[in-house]
Motif scaffolding. Sequence first.
Motif, PDB file in Angstrom:
ATOM      1  N   GLY A  32       0.841  -1.200   0.000  1.00  0.00           N
ATOM      2  CA  GLY A  32       0.000   0.000   0.000  1.00  0.00           C
ATOM      3  C   GLY A  32       0.868   1.239   0.000  1.00  0.00           C
ATOM      4  O   GLY A  32       2.059   1.177   0.315  1.00  0.00           O
ATOM      5  N   GLY A  33       0.277   2.349  -0.344  1.00  0.00           N
ATOM      6  CA  GLY A  33       1.037   3.595  -0.395  1.00  0.00           C
ATOM      7  C   GLY A  33       0.251   4.710   0.248  1.00  0.00           C
ATOM      8  O   GLY A  33      -0.892   4.507   0.679  1.00  0.00           O
ATOM      9  N   PRO A  34       0.847   5.905   0.320  1.00  0.00           N
ATOM     10  CA  PRO A  34       0.158   7.002   0.997  1.00  0.00           C
ATOM     11  C   PRO A  34      -1.150   7.398   0.318  1.00  0.00           C
ATOM     12  O   PRO A  34      -2.019   7.968   0.951  1.00  0.00           O
ATOM     13  N   PHE A  35      -1.279   7.097  -0.957  1.00  0.00           N
ATOM     14  CA  PHE A  35      -2.480   7.555  -1.662  1.00  0.00           C
ATOM     15  C   PHE A  35      -3.439   6.420  -2.025  1.00  0.00           C
ATOM     16  O   PHE A  35      -4.348   6.603  -2.822  1.00  0.00           O
ATOM     17  N   SER A  36      -3.218   5.244  -1.434  1.00  0.00           N
ATOM     18  CA  SER A  36      -4.242   4.204  -1.617  1.00  0.00           C
ATOM     19  C   SER A  36      -5.335   4.495  -0.604  1.00  0.00           C
ATOM     20  O   SER A  36      -5.087   4.548   0.596  1.00  0.00           O
ATOM     21  N   LYS A  37      -6.512   4.729  -1.109  1.00  0.00           N
ATOM     22  CA  LYS A  37      -7.641   5.107  -0.259  1.00  0.00           C
ATOM     23  C   LYS A  37      -8.838   4.256  -0.618  1.00  0.00           C
ATOM     24  O   LYS A  37      -8.891   3.659  -1.701  1.00  0.00           O
ATOM     25  N   ASP A  38      -9.819   4.220   0.300  1.00  0.00           N
ATOM     26  CA  ASP A  38     -11.023   3.440  -0.006  1.00  0.00           C
ATOM     27  C   ASP A  38     -11.793   4.081  -1.155  1.00  0.00           C
ATOM     28  O   ASP A  38     -12.509   3.412  -1.882  1.00  0.00           O
ATOM     29  N   ARG A  39     -11.641   5.374  -1.316  1.00  0.00           N
ATOM     30  CA  ARG A  39     -12.250   6.077  -2.445  1.00  0.00           C
ATOM     31  C   ARG A  39     -11.134   6.326  -3.443  1.00  0.00           C
ATOM     32  O   ARG A  39     -10.377   7.284  -3.299  1.00  0.00           O
ATOM     33  N   ALA A  40     -11.031   5.458  -4.409  1.00  0.00           N
ATOM     34  CA  ALA A  40      -9.852   5.462  -5.277  1.00  0.00           C
ATOM     35  C   ALA A  40      -9.716   6.771  -6.046  1.00  0.00           C
ATOM     36  O   ALA A  40     -10.706   7.343  -6.508  1.00  0.00           O
ATOM     37  N   TYR A  41      -8.478   7.237  -6.181  1.00  0.00           N
ATOM     38  CA  TYR A  41      -8.212   8.417  -6.996  1.00  0.00           C
ATOM     39  C   TYR A  41      -8.371   8.052  -8.467  1.00  0.00           C
ATOM     40  O   TYR A  41      -7.986   6.950  -8.877  1.00  0.00           O
ATOM     41  N   PRO A  42      -8.892   8.977  -9.273  1.00  0.00           N
ATOM     42  CA  PRO A  42      -8.882   8.733 -10.719  1.00  0.00           C
ATOM     43  C   PRO A  42      -7.414   8.563 -11.155  1.00  0.00           C
ATOM     44  O   PRO A  42      -6.539   9.257 -10.624  1.00  0.00           O
ATOM     45  N   GLU A  44      -5.509   9.504 -13.558  1.00  0.00           N
ATOM     46  CA  GLU A  44      -4.687  10.655 -13.983  1.00  0.00           C
ATOM     47  C   GLU A  44      -4.332  11.539 -12.792  1.00  0.00           C
ATOM     48  O   GLU A  44      -3.247  12.117 -12.727  1.00  0.00           O
ATOM     49  N   ILE A  45      -5.232  11.623 -11.796  1.00  0.00           N
ATOM     50  CA  ILE A  45      -4.950  12.414 -10.595  1.00  0.00           C
ATOM     51  C   ILE A  45      -3.861  11.711  -9.780  1.00  0.00           C
ATOM     52  O   ILE A  45      -2.921  12.341  -9.283  1.00  0.00           O
ATOM     53  N   ASN A  48      -0.500  12.386 -11.102  1.00  0.00           N
ATOM     54  CA  ASN A  48      -0.012  13.723 -10.747  1.00  0.00           C
ATOM     55  C   ASN A  48       0.458  13.804  -9.300  1.00  0.00           C
ATOM     56  O   ASN A  48       1.449  14.461  -8.996  1.00  0.00           O
ATOM     57  N   ILE A  49      -0.305  13.141  -8.427  1.00  0.00           N
ATOM     58  CA  ILE A  49       0.082  13.165  -7.006  1.00  0.00           C
ATOM     59  C   ILE A  49       1.434  12.486  -6.854  1.00  0.00           C
ATOM     60  O   ILE A  49       2.326  12.986  -6.162  1.00  0.00           O
TER      61      ILE A  49
END
Lengths: 306, 526
Positions: A32-42, A44-45, A48-49
């Motif tokens: 897992g990483g800092p930006f794995s969330k239950d509400r997945a990022y699109p 392309e976003i 960028n992050i």
Amino acid sequence: MLKYILKRIGGGVVTLFIVITLSFFMMRLAPGGPFSKDRAYPPEILRNIEAKYHLDKPLLVQYGIYLERVIFHFDLGPSTRYADRSVNELIASGFEYSARIGLGALIFSVFVGLCAGLIAALNHNKFLDYFPMSISMIGVSMPDFVLANILMLVFALQLGWLPVAGIDSFSGYILPSATLGLIFASSIARLTRGGMLEILGQDFVRTARAKGLSQRTILWRHTLKGGLVPVVSYLGPAIASMMTGSLIVEKVFNIPGLGRFFVDSATNRDYTLAMGSVIVFAVLIIALNIFVDCVYGLLDPRVTYD
Amino acid sequence: MNMLFSLTFALLSALPPAQTSKDEFVFNNRGEPESIDPHFATGVPDNSVIAQIFQGLMARKADWATLVPGDAESYKISKDLKTYTFKIRKGLKWSDGTPLTAKDYEYSWLRVLRPETLSNYSYWLTDNVVGALAYQEKPTPENAAKVGIKAIDNETFVVTLNKPVPYFLHLTAETILAPVKKEVVEKWGSQWTRPENIVSNGPYKLSSWKVQDRIVMDKNPLFHDAANVKLQRVVALPIEDRQTGVNMYQQGKLDWSGHNGAPNSLVPAFKANPDFRIFPGFISYYYLFNTKRPPLDNPKVREAMVLTIDRDELVKQVTRGGEIGYGALVPPHTGTYGGAQGLPSKDFKADVAKAKKLLAEAGFPEGKGFRTLNLLYNTDENHKKVALALSQMWKKNLGITVAPFNQEWKVYLKSQNAKDFDLSRQGWQGDYPDPATFLELFQSKSGNNHTGWASAEYDKKFQETNNMPAGKARDAKLKEVEELLLKDAPIAPIFIYTNFGFLRPEVVGFEENSIDRPYVRYFSKK
């Protein structure tokens, strides 16, 4: 002595480098990483992050960027979780409170621990030995969240002397410092007792007694320094632990300290904040251990720095 | 541990509570906000703060579900339901006294779309607004000119949608589409949200923010409705420990202890306290089936498992937080929706008999030959209790073995994304009071659909609901869509969460809203 200190500082820098390197790569091994969330990022976003935090680059490059930033700019980077904050800022803000509570805990634990340990040692195998040692055994084995709640129940809720949580005033620091301090006081009491008993059984103490010196003189002039050596070596890492905060104590008493960041950053995969916390903790441990090793020489004449 | 909580509560009840100040509202915000940039923030603590200091074109009443005019005093919707023309109030001001106009909205909504803003909710615009996706993919001035987001003049803001979006007005009331001031954002970069830099347009303005300690917001005298904002100050405390929330409430340090303010198991005891409030939440709790893995690829197996969950027993005996056992996905109190008919009937015994038959038809009479399924949940005592209880129910009623296993949050998310599970726990909080906020999850291409289930019919029917005006006909169509999902059973709905906490009786105007977000501008104190 100076040569010894410089040598130790040099060793400390190498240790710190190893700690940073190992922590950096171990953090990245965790799934897992800092930006794995239950509400997945699109996607392309997310791209960028990752670019913003250099997470799209090879791991070795990321490591190089991190080292360069830390070593040459003293910059621990932006927090990936608290997007509006830098890690330097978060750590500075948390450390202020943790250090205050840690200082209170240190004073409390050293005072209570030393007194209890000395009383026990001087009353070996009597009630005044068994009683403080039984209490300290409870202190050593009791989880901090139970201790925190008991103190809160008694002093904040039943007696109403202190606030239940928050640090709006000086009184807000008392319960968290006492909770943290009691945990360490128990160990200090046991170490003091052990150290003192060992010293009190030495030939030179018998000689002193035979010379007719008073108990007080024997204690203060001849035995205390040597009896405290185990406590001093324990205090190095203990002070670092106290100063960097306790997750439980901070959560129960709602303290904005460093302890929360330390644990939460690992579970949140906030790489930069976790690394920053590790660095602060490692620097404190290394510095305090060097300090403690220097203090040995003052306490124990057998220690030399050659 | 529960004994300790009970003892605390008994002692607390005997204490004369001190009071927070009469002109402030202090609430437990459950945690530290990750960000208060409205376009970037996603968390519950983030939005509870943003909702006090920012306002969108539309605003919300204290109940959260009811829309009222915000920065727009009125709006017009075109006949084809695709063009919204908002009339911005005259004389609107930012908290620094400069004028707030339609141009600020144009800048802000385009900012949501720009890739560097890293907005997780930019899809609200890219999915619905003409030219928005192209601009996000290639944010050039030429593409910006083609986006259906236009400030015609200082007071007219026009949004052109690529389809009728019946809940679009609700989106304009959410924090993600609030305006931000261009000059401030561009001058301060990521530091623009600091108290010393931030400029906002809501009923309160940010006065101080001590990380992990408190966020203080003071009344914004330049807010257009400042005359009706009674309380001078709002304080958000990031209390994570449940017992601490209760303790602080009872010592008079909180006006609203919030959801974290009480341990689930004590909810039945707390109900006797007149300050205790409990009300339905907007979070659905369900299990995902990995429909790509046998035997869960067989709808009959999934249906049998859905039918053999005794939800009433579960919420009464196991979870005990006042949850509402529910056999469908969308909370029935969502707007005018009313709820769909799930697979379970009111007769649990009949459901079990039916389930046994279905399992036999699927080739597993009395569970014979059925492989052991794993059940993934993120490490948490309450999730564990639910997983164990459901495993027992399936063992008892169907003779099948389900083995729960836990993973730490980030590992769990990774496993879920990789579909590395047979069954997996999921909870979902809706973003706006419309069933679409739940139903969109299970479209074939949704990044949040981890079941492997894909239905062209579901996708088509769901998209059709987006082309209909809000009302009974759309609600009926949405029920059809949800029932299609429930019939195929890629998920096993379990319950709807509740919100609960202690509210100081002096507080007037507080309404129990399902996302537990206080709208303090409507509150006062007796």
